[in-house]
Scaffold this motif. Structure first.
Motif, PDB file in Angstrom:
ATOM      1  N   ASN A  97      26.850  20.997  49.116  1.00  0.00           N
ATOM      2  CA  ASN A  97      27.409  19.949  49.909  1.00  0.00           C
ATOM      3  C   ASN A  97      27.626  18.920  49.387  1.00  0.00           C
ATOM      4  OD1 ASN A  97      24.700  18.584  49.837  1.00  0.00           O
ATOM      5  ND2 ASN A  97      23.773  20.375  50.132  1.00  0.00           N
ATOM      6  N   LEU A  98      28.065  17.782  49.936  1.00  0.00           N
ATOM      7  CA  LEU A  98      28.353  16.797  49.263  1.00  0.00           C
ATOM      8  C   LEU A  98      27.975  16.007  47.953  1.00  0.00           C
ATOM      9  CD1 LEU A  98      31.236  14.923  48.335  1.00  0.00           C
ATOM     10  CD2 LEU A  98      30.821  13.656  50.231  1.00  0.00           C
ATOM     11  N   TYR A  99      26.787  15.903  48.830  1.00  0.00           N
ATOM     12  CA  TYR A  99      25.737  15.350  47.900  1.00  0.00           C
ATOM     13  C   TYR A  99      24.845  15.672  46.363  1.00  0.00           C
ATOM     14  CZ  TYR A  99      21.359  12.927  46.315  1.00  0.00           C
ATOM     15  OH  TYR A  99      20.511  11.881  45.437  1.00  0.00           O
TER      16      TYR A  99
ATOM     17  N   ILE B 252      26.503   9.910  54.871  1.00  0.00           N
ATOM     18  CA  ILE B 252      25.775   9.780  56.103  1.00  0.00           C
ATOM     19  C   ILE B 252      26.714  11.514  56.665  1.00  0.00           C
ATOM     20  CG2 ILE B 252      26.097   9.201  58.282  1.00  0.00           C
ATOM     21  CD1 ILE B 252      26.008   6.294  57.138  1.00  0.00           C
ATOM     22  N   THR B 253      27.709  11.871  56.954  1.00  0.00           N
ATOM     23  CA  THR B 253      28.579  12.520  57.704  1.00  0.00           C
ATOM     24  C   THR B 253      28.127  14.161  56.934  1.00  0.00           C
ATOM     25  OG1 THR B 253      30.284  11.510  58.520  1.00  0.00           O
ATOM     26  CG2 THR B 253      30.664  14.079  58.179  1.00  0.00           C
ATOM     27  N   ASP B 254      28.297  13.802  55.770  1.00  0.00           N
ATOM     28  CA  ASP B 254      27.613  15.333  55.177  1.00  0.00           C
ATOM     29  C   ASP B 254      26.140  15.645  55.550  1.00  0.00           C
ATOM     30  OD1 ASP B 254      27.593  17.069  52.851  1.00  0.00           O
ATOM     31  OD2 ASP B 254      25.926  15.919  51.829  1.00  0.00           O
TER      32      ASP B 254
ATOM     33  N   CYS C  22      34.144   4.603  52.355  1.00  0.00           N
ATOM     34  CA  CYS C  22      34.879   5.795  52.445  1.00  0.00           C
ATOM     35  C   CYS C  22      33.766   6.763  52.047  1.00  0.00           C
ATOM     36  CB  CYS C  22      36.066   5.929  51.978  1.00  0.00           C
ATOM     37  SG  CYS C  22      36.653   7.771  51.986  1.00  0.00           S
ATOM     38  N   THR C  23      32.960   6.139  51.075  1.00  0.00           N
ATOM     39  CA  THR C  23      31.964   6.775  50.032  1.00  0.00           C
ATOM     40  C   THR C  23      30.963   7.010  51.424  1.00  0.00           C
ATOM     41  OG1 THR C  23      32.833   6.319  48.629  1.00  0.00           O
ATOM     42  CG2 THR C  23      30.686   7.386  48.490  1.00  0.00           C
ATOM     43  N   ILE C  24      30.516   6.104  51.644  1.00  0.00           N
ATOM     44  CA  ILE C  24      29.151   5.694  52.868  1.00  0.00           C
ATOM     45  C   ILE C  24      29.268   6.628  53.981  1.00  0.00           C
ATOM     46  CG2 ILE C  24      27.692   4.071  54.988  1.00  0.00           C
ATOM     47  CD1 ILE C  24      28.333   1.930  52.550  1.00  0.00           C
ATOM     48  N   LEU C  25      30.838   6.293  54.748  1.00  0.00           N
ATOM     49  CA  LEU C  25      30.947   7.593  55.958  1.00  0.00           C
ATOM     50  C   LEU C  25      30.867   9.063  55.534  1.00  0.00           C
ATOM     51  CD1 LEU C  25      33.836   5.786  57.545  1.00  0.00           C
ATOM     52  CD2 LEU C  25      31.227   5.759  58.420  1.00  0.00           C
ATOM     53  N   MET C  26      31.563   9.493  54.488  1.00  0.00           N
ATOM     54  CA  MET C  26      31.071  11.114  53.770  1.00  0.00           C
ATOM     55  C   MET C  26      30.342  10.972  53.786  1.00  0.00           C
ATOM     56  SD  MET C  26      34.208  10.876  51.011  1.00  0.00           S
ATOM     57  CE  MET C  26      34.927  12.665  51.087  1.00  0.00           C
TER      58      MET C  26
ATOM     59  N   HIS D 142      18.632  10.215  39.721  1.00  0.00           N
ATOM     60  CA  HIS D 142      17.180  10.474  39.629  1.00  0.00           C
ATOM     61  C   HIS D 142      16.433   9.291  40.407  1.00  0.00           C
ATOM     62  CE1 HIS D 142      18.453   7.833  36.595  1.00  0.00           C
ATOM     63  NE2 HIS D 142      16.917   6.830  37.140  1.00  0.00           N
ATOM     64  N   ILE D 143      17.438   8.575  40.611  1.00  0.00           N
ATOM     65  CA  ILE D 143      16.184   6.928  41.709  1.00  0.00           C
ATOM     66  C   ILE D 143      16.887   7.288  43.175  1.00  0.00           C
ATOM     67  CG2 ILE D 143      16.703   6.048  40.309  1.00  0.00           C
ATOM     68  CD1 ILE D 143      18.748   4.222  40.812  1.00  0.00           C
ATOM     69  N   PHE D 144      18.042   8.358  43.655  1.00  0.00           N
ATOM     70  CA  PHE D 144      18.529   8.338  45.411  1.00  0.00           C
ATOM     71  C   PHE D 144      17.044   9.638  45.809  1.00  0.00           C
ATOM     72  CE2 PHE D 144      21.942   6.452  43.141  1.00  0.00           C
ATOM     73  CZ  PHE D 144      22.788   6.061  44.543  1.00  0.00           C
ATOM     74  N   MET D 145      17.358   8.851  47.122  1.00  0.00           N
ATOM     75  CA  MET D 145      16.343  10.051  47.687  1.00  0.00           C
ATOM     76  C   MET D 145      17.490  10.931  48.234  1.00  0.00           C
ATOM     77  SD  MET D 145      13.441   9.438  47.571  1.00  0.00           S
ATOM     78  CE  MET D 145      12.468  10.471  48.891  1.00  0.00           C
ATOM     79  N   PRO D 146      16.765  12.577  48.535  1.00  0.00           N
ATOM     80  CA  PRO D 146      17.838  13.157  48.973  1.00  0.00           C
ATOM     81  C   PRO D 146      17.941  12.974  50.074  1.00  0.00           C
ATOM     82  CG  PRO D 146      16.287  14.358  47.641  1.00  0.00           C
ATOM     83  CD  PRO D 146      15.943  13.212  48.189  1.00  0.00           C
ATOM     84  N   LEU D 147      19.641  13.148  50.455  1.00  0.00           N
ATOM     85  CA  LEU D 147      19.565  12.446  51.772  1.00  0.00           C
ATOM     86  C   LEU D 147      18.890  13.420  53.170  1.00  0.00           C
ATOM     87  CD1 LEU D 147      23.195  12.452  52.054  1.00  0.00           C
ATOM     88  CD2 LEU D 147      21.698  10.423  51.199  1.00  0.00           C
ATOM     89  N   LYS D 148      19.099  14.639  53.269  1.00  0.00           N
ATOM     90  CA  LYS D 148      17.804  15.375  53.491  1.00  0.00           C
ATOM     91  C   LYS D 148      17.842  16.810  52.508  1.00  0.00           C
ATOM     92  CE  LYS D 148      19.988  18.333  56.255  1.00  0.00           C
ATOM     93  NZ  LYS D 148      20.926  18.162  57.510  1.00  0.00           N
ATOM     94  N   ASN D 149      16.549  17.290  53.121  1.00  0.00           N
ATOM     95  CA  ASN D 149      16.188  18.273  52.146  1.00  0.00           C
ATOM     96  C   ASN D 149      16.876  19.299  52.607  1.00  0.00           C
ATOM     97  OD1 ASN D 149      13.471  17.618  51.479  1.00  0.00           O
ATOM     98  ND2 ASN D 149      12.555  17.676  53.262  1.00  0.00           N
ATOM     99  N   ARG D 150      17.073  19.998  51.552  1.00  0.00           N
ATOM    100  CA  ARG D 150      18.495  20.723  51.690  1.00  0.00           C
ATOM    101  C   ARG D 150      17.335  22.656  51.579  1.00  0.00           C
ATOM    102  NH1 ARG D 150      22.623  19.362  53.900  1.00  0.00           N
ATOM    103  NH2 ARG D 150      23.110  16.901  52.357  1.00  0.00           N
TER     104      ARG D 150
END
Length: 252
Positions: free
Chosen positions: A115-117, A104-106, A98-102, A244-252
């Motif tokens: 946004n979610l992230y 990715i969709t976000d 569920c978390t992964i799908l949310m 701090h170790i997560f790469m942003p899912l996309k530039n905001r």
């Protein structure tokens, strides 16, 4: 466990969840740019607390009856064995999925201020941890136990269906949509309200609501609660702790 003890357990959990969720709700409103002072006003807390008690008392009482008529499983009521296979493993897998799908969709949706992230990575982990209680108790009681079961039972009686398949699918879709809509007020407290934000809230919560509904139907009410718990644990506790170790899912 007797039905009375089970009722009291859920009722107590919903009451604790109301107070435990206040810091989480305050942080969400703060991140959305809304006013947080009114939320903690004593008079407002008193009214909200009374409303919470009334809503959850009704939801638990009728929800247990509705869902039992549909054959929904309650592991504590039925003294189920092999909890690891019927509860823990399905909930961890479903909650993680569920978390992964949310997420990715976000990341695929148009950029927006909230946004979610962004919400997850800026959440105080302690507030996120406290927020797991109302999420797994209160939301599952009102949305899955009461509303989903009630809609499914209504559809089943209306169409005189001998099978639960159609009623449950209709109820899962309807309640997933409602689950998304009922989260909107929490995110539109600030001045920057947009259609993108509203669509994001409905869609992402609709995804989680659908998965929680499927787990509720196929496994048990407790599995739906634990799945919800696992999903929010990853989002609002693990991600803030390791952002701090997560790469942003996309530039905001």
């Amino acid at each position: 466990m007797t039905p009375k003890k089970y009722f009291f357990l859920l009722w107590t959990g919903s009451l604790v969840g109301f107070f435990a969720g206040l810091p989480f709700a305050r942080r969400v409103i703060e991140l959305s740019g809304g006013p947080v002072q009114d939320l903690m006003a004593p008079a407002k807390l008193l009214v909200l607390g009374i409303v919470n008690i009334i809503i959850h008392t009704i939801s638990i009482y009728f929800g247990l009856r509705f869902s039992q008529k549909l054959g929904i499983q309650f592991l504590l009521l039925n003294n189920a064995k092999n909890i690891v296979h019927v509860l823990v493993i399905p909930s961890i897998v479903a909650g993680t999925l569920c978390t992964i799908l949310m997420l990715i969709t976000d990341s695929l949706l148009p950029a927006d201020q909230l946004n979610l992230y962004y919400l997850a990575s800026n959440m105080n982990p302690l507030h996120g941890l406290l927020g797991l209680i109302p999420a797994s108790f209160n939301e599952e009681i009102t949305t899955r136990l009461f509303l989903l079961s009630g809609v499914a039972l209504l559809v089943k009686k209306t169409f005189k269906s001998s099978s639960n398949n159609l009623p449950m699918w209709v109820a899962i879709v309807v309640t997933a949509l409602i689950f998304g809509i009922e989260h909107i007020p929490q995110f539109i407290q600030g001045a920057s309200i947009s259609y993108i934000l509203i669509a994001r809230v409905i869609l992402l919560n609709g995804i989680s609501g659908t998965l929680f509904g499927l787990i509720f139907w196929r496994y048990s009410f407790e599995a739906a609660m634990l799945t919800h718990f696992i999903s929010d644990l990853i989002l609002y506790v693990l991600i803030p702790l390791t952002s701090h170790i997560f790469m942003p899912l996309k530039n905001r």
